[in-house]
Structures are given as C-alpha cells and as structure tokens.
Motif scaffolding. Structure first.
Motif, PDB file in Angstrom:
ATOM      1  N   PHE A 214      -8.526 -41.972 -55.437  1.00 16.18           N
ATOM      2  CA  PHE A 214      -7.314 -41.487 -54.768  1.00 16.18           C
ATOM      3  C   PHE A 214      -6.536 -42.640 -54.137  1.00 16.18           C
ATOM      4  CE2 PHE A 214      -4.928 -39.163 -51.462  1.00 16.18           C
ATOM      5  CZ  PHE A 214      -4.417 -38.130 -52.232  1.00 16.18           C
ATOM      6  N   GLY A 215      -7.270 -43.603 -53.556  1.00 18.07           N
ATOM      7  CA  GLY A 215      -6.609 -44.742 -52.933  1.00 18.07           C
ATOM      8  C   GLY A 215      -5.830 -45.572 -53.936  1.00 18.07           C
ATOM      9  N   LEU A 216      -6.420 -45.821 -55.104  1.00 20.26           N
ATOM     10  CA  LEU A 216      -5.742 -46.601 -56.124  1.00 20.26           C
ATOM     11  C   LEU A 216      -4.515 -45.879 -56.681  1.00 20.26           C
ATOM     12  CD1 LEU A 216      -8.776 -48.052 -58.120  1.00 20.26           C
ATOM     13  CD2 LEU A 216      -7.181 -49.327 -56.675  1.00 20.26           C
ATOM     14  N   LEU A 217      -4.637 -44.560 -56.867  1.00 17.09           N
ATOM     15  CA  LEU A 217      -3.552 -43.793 -57.479  1.00 17.09           C
ATOM     16  C   LEU A 217      -2.418 -43.480 -56.511  1.00 17.09           C
ATOM     17  CD1 LEU A 217      -5.578 -41.222 -59.645  1.00 17.09           C
ATOM     18  CD2 LEU A 217      -4.442 -43.322 -60.408  1.00 17.09           C
ATOM     19  N   MET A 218      -2.756 -43.270 -55.241  1.00 18.85           N
ATOM     20  CA  MET A 218      -1.774 -42.748 -54.288  1.00 18.85           C
ATOM     21  C   MET A 218      -1.321 -43.740 -53.228  1.00 18.85           C
ATOM     22  SD  MET A 218      -1.242 -39.727 -55.405  1.00 18.85           S
ATOM     23  CE  MET A 218      -0.306 -39.038 -54.047  1.00 18.85           C
TER      24      MET A 218
ATOM     25  N   ASN B  86       0.601 -46.449 -53.126  1.00 21.38           N
ATOM     26  CA  ASN B  86       2.031 -46.760 -53.055  1.00 21.38           C
ATOM     27  C   ASN B  86       2.837 -45.571 -52.564  1.00 21.38           C
ATOM     28  OD1 ASN B  86       1.643 -49.377 -53.968  1.00 21.38           O
ATOM     29  ND2 ASN B  86       1.963 -48.840 -56.116  1.00 21.38           N
ATOM     30  N   PHE B  87       2.477 -44.371 -53.032  1.00 19.44           N
ATOM     31  CA  PHE B  87       3.186 -43.160 -52.587  1.00 19.44           C
ATOM     32  C   PHE B  87       3.030 -42.971 -51.081  1.00 19.44           C
ATOM     33  CE2 PHE B  87       3.252 -38.659 -51.523  1.00 19.44           C
ATOM     34  CZ  PHE B  87       4.439 -38.233 -52.101  1.00 19.44           C
ATOM     35  N   VAL B  88       1.809 -43.146 -50.589  1.00 22.55           N
ATOM     36  CA  VAL B  88       1.554 -42.995 -49.156  1.00 22.55           C
ATOM     37  C   VAL B  88       2.325 -44.043 -48.355  1.00 22.55           C
ATOM     38  CG1 VAL B  88      -0.229 -43.162 -47.351  1.00 22.55           C
ATOM     39  CG2 VAL B  88      -0.705 -41.920 -49.474  1.00 22.55           C
ATOM     40  N   GLU B  89       2.296 -45.302 -48.833  1.00 25.35           N
ATOM     41  CA  GLU B  89       2.988 -46.378 -48.124  1.00 25.35           C
ATOM     42  C   GLU B  89       4.489 -46.117 -48.033  1.00 25.35           C
ATOM     43  OE1 GLU B  89       1.944 -49.176 -46.661  1.00 25.35           O
ATOM     44  OE2 GLU B  89      -0.178 -48.752 -46.994  1.00 25.35           O
ATOM     45  N   ILE B  90       5.069 -45.568 -49.088  1.00 26.42           N
ATOM     46  CA  ILE B  90       6.526 -45.374 -49.128  1.00 26.42           C
ATOM     47  C   ILE B  90       6.959 -44.122 -48.380  1.00 26.42           C
ATOM     48  CG2 ILE B  90       8.491 -44.932 -50.657  1.00 26.42           C
ATOM     49  CD1 ILE B  90       6.997 -46.606 -52.789  1.00 26.42           C
ATOM     50  N   TYR B  91       6.214 -43.014 -48.554  1.00 27.50           N
ATOM     51  CA  TYR B  91       6.708 -41.724 -48.080  1.00 27.50           C
ATOM     52  C   TYR B  91       5.962 -41.124 -46.874  1.00 27.50           C
ATOM     53  CZ  TYR B  91       9.173 -41.742 -52.545  1.00 27.50           C
ATOM     54  OH  TYR B  91       9.984 -42.082 -53.612  1.00 27.50           O
ATOM     55  N   LEU B  92       4.753 -41.572 -46.593  1.00 25.18           N
ATOM     56  CA  LEU B  92       3.961 -40.872 -45.585  1.00 25.18           C
ATOM     57  C   LEU B  92       3.650 -41.674 -44.325  1.00 25.18           C
ATOM     58  CD1 LEU B  92       1.406 -38.975 -47.871  1.00 25.18           C
ATOM     59  CD2 LEU B  92       3.611 -38.200 -46.997  1.00 25.18           C
ATOM     60  N   ARG B  93       4.056 -42.937 -44.276  1.00 23.03           N
ATOM     61  CA  ARG B  93       3.786 -43.751 -43.089  1.00 23.03           C
ATOM     62  C   ARG B  93       4.901 -43.553 -42.067  1.00 23.03           C
ATOM     63  NH1 ARG B  93       0.004 -47.876 -43.261  1.00 23.03           N
ATOM     64  NH2 ARG B  93       1.241 -49.139 -41.826  1.00 23.03           N
ATOM     65  N   SER B  94       4.975 -42.349 -41.517  1.00 22.41           N
ATOM     66  CA  SER B  94       6.004 -42.057 -40.529  1.00 22.41           C
ATOM     67  C   SER B  94       5.418 -41.308 -39.346  1.00 22.41           C
ATOM     68  CB  SER B  94       7.125 -41.211 -41.160  1.00 22.41           C
ATOM     69  OG  SER B  94       6.686 -39.878 -41.355  1.00 22.41           O
TER      70      SER B  94
ATOM     71  N   ALA C 120     -11.023 -38.821 -49.109  1.00 22.11           N
ATOM     72  CA  ALA C 120      -9.862 -39.191 -49.917  1.00 22.11           C
ATOM     73  C   ALA C 120      -8.567 -38.678 -49.289  1.00 22.11           C
ATOM     74  CB  ALA C 120     -10.019 -38.644 -51.335  1.00 22.11           C
ATOM     75  N   ILE C 121      -8.588 -37.458 -48.768  1.00 21.53           N
ATOM     76  CA  ILE C 121      -7.402 -36.879 -48.129  1.00 21.53           C
ATOM     77  C   ILE C 121      -6.988 -37.693 -46.911  1.00 21.53           C
ATOM     78  CG2 ILE C 121      -6.541 -34.839 -46.874  1.00 21.53           C
ATOM     79  CD1 ILE C 121      -8.338 -33.151 -48.719  1.00 21.53           C
ATOM     80  N   ALA C 122      -7.978 -38.348 -46.300  1.00 21.39           N
ATOM     81  CA  ALA C 122      -7.717 -39.104 -45.073  1.00 21.39           C
ATOM     82  C   ALA C 122      -6.881 -40.354 -45.298  1.00 21.39           C
ATOM     83  CB  ALA C 122      -9.040 -39.479 -44.404  1.00 21.39           C
ATOM     84  N   ILE C 123      -6.486 -40.638 -46.556  1.00 19.17           N
ATOM     85  CA  ILE C 123      -5.552 -41.730 -46.784  1.00 19.17           C
ATOM     86  C   ILE C 123      -4.187 -41.409 -46.171  1.00 19.17           C
ATOM     87  CG2 ILE C 123      -4.676 -40.888 -48.999  1.00 19.17           C
ATOM     88  CD1 ILE C 123      -4.610 -43.765 -49.987  1.00 19.17           C
ATOM     89  N   ILE C 124      -3.941 -40.119 -45.929  1.00 18.38           N
ATOM     90  CA  ILE C 124      -2.701 -39.690 -45.260  1.00 18.38           C
ATOM     91  C   ILE C 124      -2.787 -40.096 -43.796  1.00 18.38           C
ATOM     92  CG2 ILE C 124      -1.213 -37.741 -44.673  1.00 18.38           C
ATOM     93  CD1 ILE C 124      -2.529 -36.229 -47.003  1.00 18.38           C
TER      94      ILE C 124
ATOM     95  N   LEU D 226     -14.516 -51.783 -49.959  1.00 16.66           N
ATOM     96  CA  LEU D 226     -13.527 -51.665 -51.028  1.00 16.66           C
ATOM     97  C   LEU D 226     -12.116 -51.933 -50.510  1.00 16.66           C
ATOM     98  CD1 LEU D 226     -14.822 -48.488 -52.928  1.00 16.66           C
ATOM     99  CD2 LEU D 226     -14.873 -50.860 -53.740  1.00 16.66           C
ATOM    100  N   ALA D 227     -11.769 -51.305 -49.383  1.00 17.37           N
ATOM    101  CA  ALA D 227     -10.422 -51.478 -48.821  1.00 17.37           C
ATOM    102  C   ALA D 227     -10.199 -52.916 -48.376  1.00 17.37           C
ATOM    103  CB  ALA D 227     -10.224 -50.519 -47.640  1.00 17.37           C
ATOM    104  N   GLY D 228     -11.199 -53.495 -47.710  1.00 20.78           N
ATOM    105  CA  GLY D 228     -11.077 -54.877 -47.255  1.00 20.78           C
ATOM    106  C   GLY D 228     -10.959 -55.854 -48.414  1.00 20.78           C
ATOM    107  N   SER D 229     -11.714 -55.601 -49.501  1.00 22.08           N
ATOM    108  CA  SER D 229     -11.652 -56.464 -50.684  1.00 22.08           C
ATOM    109  C   SER D 229     -10.283 -56.376 -51.346  1.00 22.08           C
ATOM    110  CB  SER D 229     -12.736 -56.072 -51.682  1.00 22.08           C
ATOM    111  OG  SER D 229     -14.024 -56.218 -51.113  1.00 22.08           O
ATOM    112  N   TYR D 230      -9.745 -55.156 -51.430  1.00 19.94           N
ATOM    113  CA  TYR D 230      -8.420 -54.953 -52.027  1.00 19.94           C
ATOM    114  C   TYR D 230      -7.348 -55.687 -51.209  1.00 19.94           C
ATOM    115  CZ  TYR D 230      -4.257 -52.510 -53.727  1.00 19.94           C
ATOM    116  OH  TYR D 230      -3.021 -52.214 -54.239  1.00 19.94           O
TER     117      TYR D 230
END
Length: 267
Positions: A99-103, A105-113, A157-161, A198-202
């Motif tokens: 979910f992190g790999l797929l979503m 960019n979407f989260v960064e653009i539209y959900l970081r508010s 996975a949902i917690a990426i929001i 994983l997140a830190g490595s990315y």
C-alpha cells in the motif's frame, strides 16, 4: 530548520510514534499551522533511526528470541511458537509495504492536510473507543493466525493516511480480534520494526540520491531526541496500558480533532 524546531519535532516523533495518536499528524501540523519549513529527508531518516533503535532496544529480549526461533525454523526445521509469531509479524508487514509503494504519492499530494487530520483523528478515535469498550481482551500475540496477521497488517496499511495512527490502527484491529491490551500493544510494537526499517530504507535511498547536503548536527540531534523520548514512551505505555486502557488517548484525539476543526473553520 532551527535547532528548536529540530528538537521539538524529534521529541514529537518519539512520543507519538508508539501511542495511538498519530506521529505523522503531529509532524505535519507545525508546518500547516505554525508555518514551519519542511523538515527534509535527512531529518525523516534520523527520527526513523531513533525510533527504531528505541523499540529494538526496549524489546531486545523479544527480538532476539523471535529472530533466533525464526532462523532455527529456516535452517533446522525447528518449529516453535516464537518462530510462528515471527512469521506472523513478517506476514503482517506485507499489506503496508504494498500500500505504501502504490499510494505514497497520492497521500503526499492529496491527504497531507489539516482537514484530513481533523477527520481521521475523530473517526478513528471513535472506532478505537468502540473497540476498547467491547473488546474481549482474552488472547495474547501467540494466538496470531495468518488471517489475523493480515487483518492487522491491513489496518497498518490504512494508517498511511495522516492522523489515522499506525499504532492506533493496529491496536484497534488487535483488540477487535480479541487480544488483551498488553498483547495488542506488544504485537503493534514488534510489527513496527520491519515497517520502520522499510520506510527508513526508502527515505534513506531517496536522501542518498538527492543533492541535499548532509547536515550532521540536526541529524544526530534527531536520532538522540527521538530515541530517548520513544524509549520512555514505550516503557510507560506498556506499564500503564492495563490500568488506563485507551480512554486518555481517545479523549486526546477528540480534543485535538475538535480543536483543529474550530481553528480551521475560524482561520
């Protein structure tokens, strides 16, 4: 970013990473409300390292036990409850990784508010309240099955929001399945280790490939402050969770969400 901002954000990361109140929300809000500049990839990597060292250091006995059992299963075919739990933790990491790999960019653009954080703080806070009230609290983490591991993994996975809270979502699902509060917290903390790696490595790969100069002072401060604040947070949370339950964190989420809604509406 000033040293005051560095220390403050690292402290926030350490204190909120393992509590069900969302670290990502608390790191986004200073820039949304106070106008602080983005902390940058170097700082993000440093606080990931700090919180990773904290959880591995605090749960070092459990981590050593699980890894040893896992390797004995792989190389010697020696089955054990610890090896099974290690596999379940690995399985629970898969949904968040995909979910992190797929979503991302979407989260960064539209959900970081701030409005998204307002909604998720309240909605998932109410969900945590409902589950905490009606939870059976009978099972420990060693009862984890592939099905329950994937369910908790989907919650992670949902917690990426932003505002959902990784620890909050995983503990909510674990309580819903029937774990005790202590078992839900321990499983959540253990499954945070591979996802932080994983997140830190990315983030680290992106940082290395960027042209941003390495500023060692804020990075070292970020590691140090996030490590100690996260270590203390894990210690007291596990000590108190049986007695205090989730109520204080639910109240905090409601107050934060309501306060943000009022602030944004009158801004």
């Amino acid at each position: 970013m000033s040293m005051f901002e560095t220390c403050t954000l690292a402290l926030i990361q350490g204190l909120t990473e393992f509590l069900p109140i969302s670290s990502s929300a608390h790191l986004i809000l200073p820039s949304q409300i106070l106008g602080w500049q983005d902390q940058g990839l170097g700082f993000d990597v440093s606080v990931h390292i700090g919180t990773l060292l904290a959880v591995v250091g605090y749960l070092r006995k459990e981590v050593k036990q699980l890894l040893g059992a896992l390797f004995r299963w792989i190389f010697n075919g020696e089955h054990s409850p610890d090896a099974t739990l290690a596999w379940m933790i690995t399985l629970s990491t898969i949904p968040a990784g995909i979910f992190g790999l797929l979503m991302k960019n979407f989260v960064e653009i539209y959900l970081r508010s701030a409005w998204v954080i307002t909604a998720t703080c309240i909605i998932f806070g109410l969900l945590l309240w409902w589950v905490d009230v009606y939870a059976r609290c009978e099972d420990d983490e060693y009862t984890t099955t592939p099905k329950s591991a994937l369910l908790i993994g989907l919650a992670q996975a949902i917690a990426i929001i932003p505002g959902a809270s990784r620890s909050g979502m995983t503990m909510t699902m674990a309580l819903y399945i029937g774990y005790t509060r202590e078992a839900a917290a321990r499983f959540s903390f253990l499954m945070s280790i591979p996802i932080i790696v994983l997140a830190g490595s990315y983030l680290g790969l992106g940082w290395i490939q960027s042209d941003v100069p390495i500023l060692w002072k804020p990075i070292l401060v970020g590691i140090f402050v996030s490590f100690f604040s996260a270590y203390i947070c894990i210690h007291w949370f596990l000590k108190l969770i049986t007695n205090i339950g989730m109520k204080p964190f639910i109240i905090y989420r409601m107050v934060l969400g309501t306060g943000l809604a009022i602030f944004l509406a009158t801004k």
